[in-house]
Each structure stands twice: as C-alpha cells, then as structure tokens.
Design a protein around this motif. Structure first.
Motif, PDB file in Angstrom:
ATOM      1  N   ASP A   1     -59.269   8.685 -46.586  1.00 32.04           N
ATOM      2  CA  ASP A   1     -60.327   8.175 -45.710  1.00 32.04           C
ATOM      3  C   ASP A   1     -61.526   7.676 -46.511  1.00 32.04           C
ATOM      4  N   GLY A   2     -61.943   8.479 -47.474  1.00 31.85           N
ATOM      5  CA  GLY A   2     -63.106   8.103 -48.270  1.00 31.85           C
ATOM      6  C   GLY A   2     -62.852   6.850 -49.093  1.00 31.85           C
ATOM      7  N   LEU A   3     -61.646   6.723 -49.615  1.00 31.44           N
ATOM      8  CA  LEU A   3     -61.319   5.532 -50.405  1.00 31.44           C
ATOM      9  C   LEU A   3     -61.333   4.283 -49.535  1.00 31.44           C
TER      10      LEU A   3
ATOM     11  N   VAL B   1     -55.867  13.682 -47.328  1.00 32.99           N
ATOM     12  CA  VAL B   1     -56.300  12.888 -46.181  1.00 32.99           C
ATOM     13  C   VAL B   1     -57.767  12.485 -46.324  1.00 32.99           C
ATOM     14  N   ALA B   2     -58.569  13.431 -46.801  1.00 28.91           N
ATOM     15  CA  ALA B   2     -59.988  13.136 -46.984  1.00 28.91           C
ATOM     16  C   ALA B   2     -60.183  12.030 -48.014  1.00 28.91           C
ATOM     17  N   ALA B   3     -59.481  12.136 -49.121  1.00 24.24           N
ATOM     18  CA  ALA B   3     -59.626  11.129 -50.164  1.00 24.24           C
ATOM     19  C   ALA B   3     -59.167   9.763 -49.667  1.00 24.24           C
TER      20      ALA B   3
ATOM     21  N   GLN C   1     -63.392   3.761 -47.109  1.00 29.70           N
ATOM     22  CA  GLN C   1     -64.811   3.389 -47.043  1.00 29.70           C
ATOM     23  C   GLN C   1     -65.220   2.633 -48.293  1.00 29.70           C
ATOM     24  N   GLN C   2     -64.862   3.194 -49.433  1.00 34.09           N
ATOM     25  CA  GLN C   2     -65.190   2.525 -50.692  1.00 34.09           C
ATOM     26  C   GLN C   2     -64.585   1.127 -50.736  1.00 34.09           C
TER      27      GLN C   2
ATOM     28  N   ALA D   1     -64.749  10.058 -52.891  1.00 33.61           N
ATOM     29  CA  ALA D   1     -63.991   9.724 -51.688  1.00 33.61           C
ATOM     30  C   ALA D   1     -63.633  10.977 -50.906  1.00 33.61           C
ATOM     31  N   ALA D   2     -63.167  11.992 -51.592  1.00 31.61           N
ATOM     32  CA  ALA D   2     -62.782  13.227 -50.914  1.00 31.61           C
ATOM     33  C   ALA D   2     -63.996  13.867 -50.252  1.00 31.61           C
TER      34      ALA D   2
ATOM     35  N   ASP E   1     -66.629  12.333 -49.109  1.00 27.86           N
ATOM     36  CA  ASP E   1     -66.927  11.550 -47.899  1.00 27.86           C
ATOM     37  C   ASP E   1     -65.937  11.856 -46.780  1.00 27.86           C
ATOM     38  N   GLY E   2     -64.668  11.866 -47.140  1.00 25.02           N
ATOM     39  CA  GLY E   2     -63.650  12.119 -46.131  1.00 25.02           C
ATOM     40  C   GLY E   2     -63.745  13.517 -45.548  1.00 25.02           C
TER      41      GLY E   2
ATOM     42  N   GLN F   1     -64.050  14.960 -41.627  1.00 23.94           N
ATOM     43  CA  GLN F   1     -63.267  16.057 -41.064  1.00 23.94           C
ATOM     44  C   GLN F   1     -64.185  17.159 -40.553  1.00 23.94           C
TER      45      GLN F   1
END
Lengths: 197, 197
Positions: free
Chosen positions: B162-164, B158-160, B166-167, A159-160, A162-163, A167
């Motif tokens: 966002d990525g989560l 924040v990245a995680a 998506q998942q 997830a990180a 991807d996020g 960014q």
DNA sequence: GTCTATAAAAGGATAGAC
DNA sequence: GTCTATCCTTTTATAGAC
C-alpha cells in the motif's frame, strides 16, 4: 519559546487554528472537514480563517508541517536512527487526527496538479533521506551488513510505515511498532548474507 | 462471459460507467471527480448515472470490487502465492487510475462512519488472509522457516504494498515489485533464525 | 484582524414525466 | 432507462466596512 511583540496574538491564533483543524479532521475526515466548521469552532468567521491561511490546502500543509517540525525536534534530531523513527510512529498513535489527515490529504495530493503535490514530493524526499541515513548508521554499527542497498531498505521501511498507518486507522489494535521492528530485523539479517539485493 | 437477455445492455452500460469513472479519477483525483462529469462523459445525465449507482460511494466501491474480482481471476486464483501477489502489484502499474482511486478512497473511508468503511475493513481482512496463506505456503515449501508469525509478515507485506503505491503515485519510477521482493527475502531469511519474532 | 455579505460554482440527490 | 428540472446544501473565495 513564547512569542513576543505584535505578532504574539496572531501566532497563538494560528496555533489554535491548526489544533482545531486537527480535531475536525479527526471527527469527519479531511474530505468532509470544512473551513467553515473549523472557523466556527475556533470562534472566527470563515473569512477570518482565510486571513490566516489562504486556502484549504495551505491550512492542511501548515498542520502537517508543524507536526514534522515537532517530530524532528522531539525525536529525529536527538536520535536520527531507526529507533528514533519508531518513536515517531509510536507517537502517531496518540494523534489519530494527524494520521487521518496525513493519509487522506497525501492521497488526494498525489494527483499531478494538486496544490500540495510538490509539498508531498519534497516531504517524501526528506523522509527518504532520513531513512537512508538510519540504515547507514546501522551498517556502520554492524547491525546491518554491507550487502544491501540502503535506499531499497529505506523505501520499504517508509512504505510499510505509511501502509501500517492506513491499517491502523481501520483497526486501532494493530501494533505498528512491533511490525516495523520485525521487518527491520528481517532486512538486517538479509543484509549480512553474501547474495543480498 | 457475454451477458444475454434483458440485462445485457444495462450490464454493458454499468461496465462503461466503471471504466469512465476510472478515467475521471485518474485525471482529477477521487476528491475532485464528480458524478456530473462521469455522467457527461458516458453520455448520461447525472440522474441517469444515479440509476445505476445510488451514490458516489457505491460507484467507487463497485469500481474497486470489479478490480478485485478481475485480479482474483487473473492472478490470485491460479497462483495464491507471493509471486501471484507480485503480479497483482505489477499489473497495478498499468492502471494508475485504479491506484489513485484505491489510495484516495480508502483513506477517505478510514473515518469511522464513512459509507465505505465496512467495505474496506472487510477487504483488508480478505487480503490479509490471502497474504497469510502465501506465507504459509512458503513455509510449507521451505522458503520460509518456522520461526516467524505469518500474520506479522502478512501485515507488513500488505502495508508495504500500500505504501509503495502511494510513493509510486508521486514518482512513477519507483520499482514496487523489486522492493517488495527484497523485503520478502529479508523476512524469509529472518524466519530461518532460531530467535525470530 | 475580523466581520458581513455575497459571489459563483459545484456538489449530491430526488420527483416525476416520458 | 433515461431525461428535465429542481432542490437544497455546501464549498471556497472575495470585496469592502469597521
């Protein structure tokens, strides 16, 4: 690796299309890229393009599939660890078109009946398994302790990544690798504690 | 909170449009949602819709902006901590249309000249500052040690998140909150070590 | 394998009446 | 504020010739 026989030309053309599709996506985004422009740039009519890929979605899936195969060969297979994962991410910074396509197309495909929905679900499962494997390797090597669920770590890592790519598309100065490394270290530390998740 | 005066009706209609746009996006995805269908569902002609929002992009920006204001009022302002952040994420599971729109539209807008590019850059900066603040709060309270850069933690959080999301769009059984909590704990642990990032 | 031609639809946006 | 009408563009996809 060179193709022989009657399919050599077709294969080369396919490769060329995949590369050009990437350029167009990098320049205009996946939503505003059109088969027409890709066809034009590759010196084909739009109908000619459809001969190779039956639809817009198939084309983009083929682009991403080719990338995954290249990454596997270059990074994952020789080194199925977190370090190998980081090398994939680092390599992504050299192909912004692919990152753009991945982020945009996977988002589009997350809707239930999208033609690429199953493709991305399956891909996610694959990446997740690889990521879990890398955590297990780290546990076997003592870098990670036993007190954490590898699946939780894997999901968060993916997830990180991807996020961070999102960014990074907005701000290319983001250091994805450094941030992922910091996160990995944090989870590793946590995994040695008795009361970890 | 009720609007009075000559703008009351216009404001109500705007709200209705924002809500309907969300339904359509949830059902068909942002790429395949059309102003025509949104207009039809809200009992307006397409031209009527354009009276309220000058373009597709403005409409979607308005939807996301309204969400951010609601989240700020309900979660961030009363509790600008990581716990407040988690409540925002948890609330997102109740509005899949918003998650779909956010993931898809922000991806589309990451291309350089997109009309919403600046909107998302600015939003990202805002969220990043809030996230940094929550890490600093945790440092002040002792939960986080001093040996870590709050910005690194904030970016990864924040990245995680966002990525989560998506998942989660691909698999609604993913527990975003639990995974973010595990990650937070890991970074907190790391931050107490002398040789942290 | 590639093209021409064309379908058939949908997209966003605008002008001008009411 | 809202509609009708219309414009122009663009899209993907197909049929059929070469």
């Amino acid at each position: 690796m060179k193709q022989r026989g009657p399919y050599a030309k077709g294969t080369a053309k396919r490769e060329e299309i995949l590369a050009v599709a990437l350029e167009v996506v990098a320049a205009k985004g996946c939503r505003n890229a059109s088969n027409r422009e890709i066809a034009r740039r590759v010196g084909l009519s739009q109908a000619g393009l459809m001969h190779y890929f039956g639809s817009r979605e198939e084309l983009y899936m083929a682009v991403l599939d080719a990338r995954d195969h290249r990454d596997a060969t270059a990074y994952w297979d020789p080194d199925p660890s977190f370090a190998g994962f980081l090398r994939v991410i680092e390599n992504n910074t050299r192909v912004p078109g692919l990152v753009q396509l991945y982020v945009e197309f996977s988002a589009e495909a997350s809707i239930g009946r999208h033609p690429a929905h199953d493709f991305f679900r399956a891909r996610y499962e694959r990446v997740r398994e690889l990521s879990i494997r890398s955590v297990r390797m780290a546990q076997a090597g003592g870098e990670f302790g036993p007190n954490i669920d590898p699946a939780v770590v894997a999901d968060v890592i993916v997830a990180a990544a991807d996020g961070l790519q999102q960014q990074w598309l907005l701000d290319r100065s983001i250091d994805m690798v450094a941030r992922l490394q910091a996160m990995w270290d944090g989870m590793a530390t946590l995994s040695h504690l008795p009361d970890a998740a």
